[in-house]
Design an enzyme around this catalytic site. Structure first.
Site, PDB file in Angstrom:
ATOM      1  N   ASP A 107       0.901  -1.158   0.273  1.00 64.50           N
ATOM      2  CA  ASP A 107       0.037   0.193   0.056  1.00 64.50           C
ATOM      3  C   ASP A 107       0.845   1.352   0.292  1.00 64.50           C
ATOM      4  OD1 ASP A 107      -2.242  -1.847   0.281  1.00 64.50           O
ATOM      5  OD2 ASP A 107      -2.682  -1.351   2.112  1.00 64.50           O
ATOM      6  N   ASN A 166      -4.647  -8.883   4.441  1.00 62.72           N
ATOM      7  CA  ASN A 166      -5.213  -8.042   6.046  1.00 62.72           C
ATOM      8  C   ASN A 166      -6.158  -9.129   6.481  1.00 62.72           C
ATOM      9  OD1 ASN A 166      -4.004  -5.620   4.790  1.00 62.72           O
ATOM     10  ND2 ASN A 166      -5.748  -4.904   3.799  1.00 62.72           N
ATOM     11  N   GLU A 205     -10.108  -9.709  -5.283  1.00 58.89           N
ATOM     12  CA  GLU A 205      -8.805  -9.229  -5.900  1.00 58.89           C
ATOM     13  C   GLU A 205      -7.797 -10.188  -6.669  1.00 58.89           C
ATOM     14  OE1 GLU A 205      -7.970  -5.103  -3.347  1.00 58.89           O
ATOM     15  OE2 GLU A 205      -6.904  -6.877  -2.667  1.00 58.89           O
ATOM     16  N   ASN A 219     -20.067  -4.692   1.621  1.00 51.68           N
ATOM     17  CA  ASN A 219     -20.536  -3.703   2.514  1.00 51.68           C
ATOM     18  C   ASN A 219     -21.692  -3.186   1.839  1.00 51.68           C
ATOM     19  OD1 ASN A 219     -19.380  -2.102   0.307  1.00 51.68           O
ATOM     20  ND2 ASN A 219     -17.457  -1.635   1.216  1.00 51.68           N
ATOM     21  N   THR A 241     -22.004  -5.160   5.858  1.00 43.32           N
ATOM     22  CA  THR A 241     -21.166  -4.477   6.687  1.00 43.32           C
ATOM     23  C   THR A 241     -21.724  -2.905   6.534  1.00 43.32           C
ATOM     24  OG1 THR A 241     -19.440  -4.231   5.328  1.00 43.32           O
ATOM     25  CG2 THR A 241     -19.435  -5.695   6.982  1.00 43.32           C
ATOM     26  N   GLY A 299     -20.467   0.228   8.314  1.00 40.73           N
ATOM     27  CA  GLY A 299     -19.318   1.138   9.051  1.00 40.73           C
ATOM     28  C   GLY A 299     -20.033   1.169  10.613  1.00 40.73           C
ATOM     29  N   ASP A 345     -11.636  -5.636   6.230  1.00 43.79           N
ATOM     30  CA  ASP A 345     -10.837  -6.912   6.225  1.00 43.79           C
ATOM     31  C   ASP A 345     -10.690  -7.535   7.681  1.00 43.79           C
ATOM     32  OD1 ASP A 345     -10.589  -6.520   3.438  1.00 43.79           O
ATOM     33  OD2 ASP A 345      -8.616  -5.271   3.942  1.00 43.79           O
TER      34      ASP A 345
HETATM   35  O1  RIB Z   1      -9.138  -3.405   2.123  1.00 46.11           O
HETATM   36  C1  RIB Z   1      -8.178  -2.672   2.095  1.00 46.11           C
HETATM   37  C2  RIB Z   1      -7.058  -3.029   1.185  1.00 46.11           C
HETATM   38  O2  RIB Z   1      -7.644  -2.630  -0.035  1.00 46.11           O
HETATM   39  C3  RIB Z   1      -5.776  -2.196   1.048  1.00 46.11           C
HETATM   40  O3  RIB Z   1      -4.940  -2.623   1.959  1.00 46.11           O
HETATM   41  C4  RIB Z   1      -5.258  -2.260  -0.560  1.00 46.11           C
HETATM   42  O4  RIB Z   1      -4.162  -3.004  -0.627  1.00 46.11           O
HETATM   43  C5  RIB Z   1      -6.682  -2.747  -1.266  1.00 46.11           C
HETATM   44  O5  RIB Z   1      -6.482  -4.278  -1.420  1.00 46.11           O
END
Ligand code: RIB
Length: 312
Positions: free
Chosen positions: A22, A52, A149, A193, A229, A231, A261
């Protein structure tokens, strides 16, 4: 209130997903298209939704299997050191010299809200055949956790594996744009979310009527449990045993990056330990409320010790 000691006796969880480096800058606001603004110091921090969630599970249970793919570059090497320190099963992490490690460009505004652009790099090459190399590990685990992802074909493969081997799969549909092509019949848990749930169902999520409508549409696709979710509003749960909002906890918000996460890692830990869904959601809300108090995705993830003070 449930007993946290169930967590230490539960079987290991396997996470299949992304690893990113990041690139983070805090700024007065998220820039509009065409706008240049001055922000604060630049930081490179470990992230990626898969990583994460895996680190959350490792910090809460002292064990996790994390199947991920890195580039053979300096960022990949740094992430390997991080995963080693988190005591992950290092035999499941692969490297690919043909591409770079995943990168996320993150801007955080004064309220702790963020905007993120991801270049998947090696995450985009995490294939079904790589998953098959670790099939024994996957089907030997208590629960499987994944996000979006990595390639959609790999997610489809995981959905098939979880069905064929009767394994509980948690799918966090982030980012959500490719979910329409997935057969979600029999999926154990989906955790969008608010924005993702709205994108997937085309329902506006402004109140409990909207949450129920969206969750019901999702359950009509054959999903067993849906948790949306919300928040600081908490999370909306829809399943056979419970339907309704589980409240969040008051928190000082510094940075919301990765809070979702942490929620996903923590709910997986609780459900894998046999904890009831509404209590599992409350536990995950607690973990996420601690995580938003610190900058960075993984730097902010709490340990079980930090959460357990609220369960005495
Ligand atoms: O959910 C947060 C994450 O989204 C970040 O750490 C970034 O790398 C993206 O994948």
């Amino acid at each position: 209130m449930f007993n946290l000691s169930a967590i230490s006796q539960a079987p290991v969880i396997t996470v299949i997903g992304s690893s990113n480096m990041d690139m983070v800058i805090s700024a007065p606001h998220i820039p509009a298209p065409g706008e240049t603004i001055l922000g604060s110091d630049f930081e490179m921090l470990p992230g990626g939704k898969g990583a994460n969630q895996a680190v959350t599970i490792a910090r809460l249970t002292n064990q996790v299997n994390f199947i991920t793919n890195l580039g053979s570059d300096s960022m990949g090497k740094e992430l390997i050191n991080v995963y080693d320190r988190e005591k992950m099963n290092m035999s499941l992490i692969s490297e690919d010299s043909s591409t770079s490690t995943g990168v996320a460009l993150i801007t955080i505004d004064r309220k702790g809200e963020n905007c993120i652009v991801v270049s998947p790099g090696a995450n985009g090459l995490l294939s079904s055949s790589m998953i098959d190399q670790h099939l024994d590990v996957i089907i030997g685990s208590g629960m499987i956790v994944t996000q979006m992802e990595i390639p959609v074909a790999t997610i489809k493969h995981l959905l098939t594996i979880s069905k064929d081997h009767n394994k509980k799969l948690l799918l966090n549909p982030a980012p959500a744009e490719h979910i329409a092509s997935l057969d979600l019949e029999g999926l154990f848990l989906l955790t969008p979310n608010r924005g993702e749930a709205s994108l997937i169902t085309e329902v506006e999520l402004n109140n409990e009527t909207g949450y129920l409508k969206a969750a019901t549409k999702l359950r009509d696709r054959g999903i067993q449990n849906v948790v949306i979710t919300l928040g600081k509003e908490g999370a909306f749960v829809c399943c056979d045993d419970f339907t309704g909002i589980v409240d969040s906890f008051e928190a000082e918000v510094v940075d919301t990056t990765g809070a979702g996460d942490v929620f996903n890692g923590a709910i997986a830990v609780a459900l894998n330990s046999g904890i009831k869904i509404n209590e599992a959601v409350s536990f995950a809300n607690r973990a996420a409320s601690i995580a938003v108090g610190k900058k960075g995705a993984q730097t902010a993830i709490p340990t079980l010790g930090q959460i357990s003070v609220y369960y005495r």
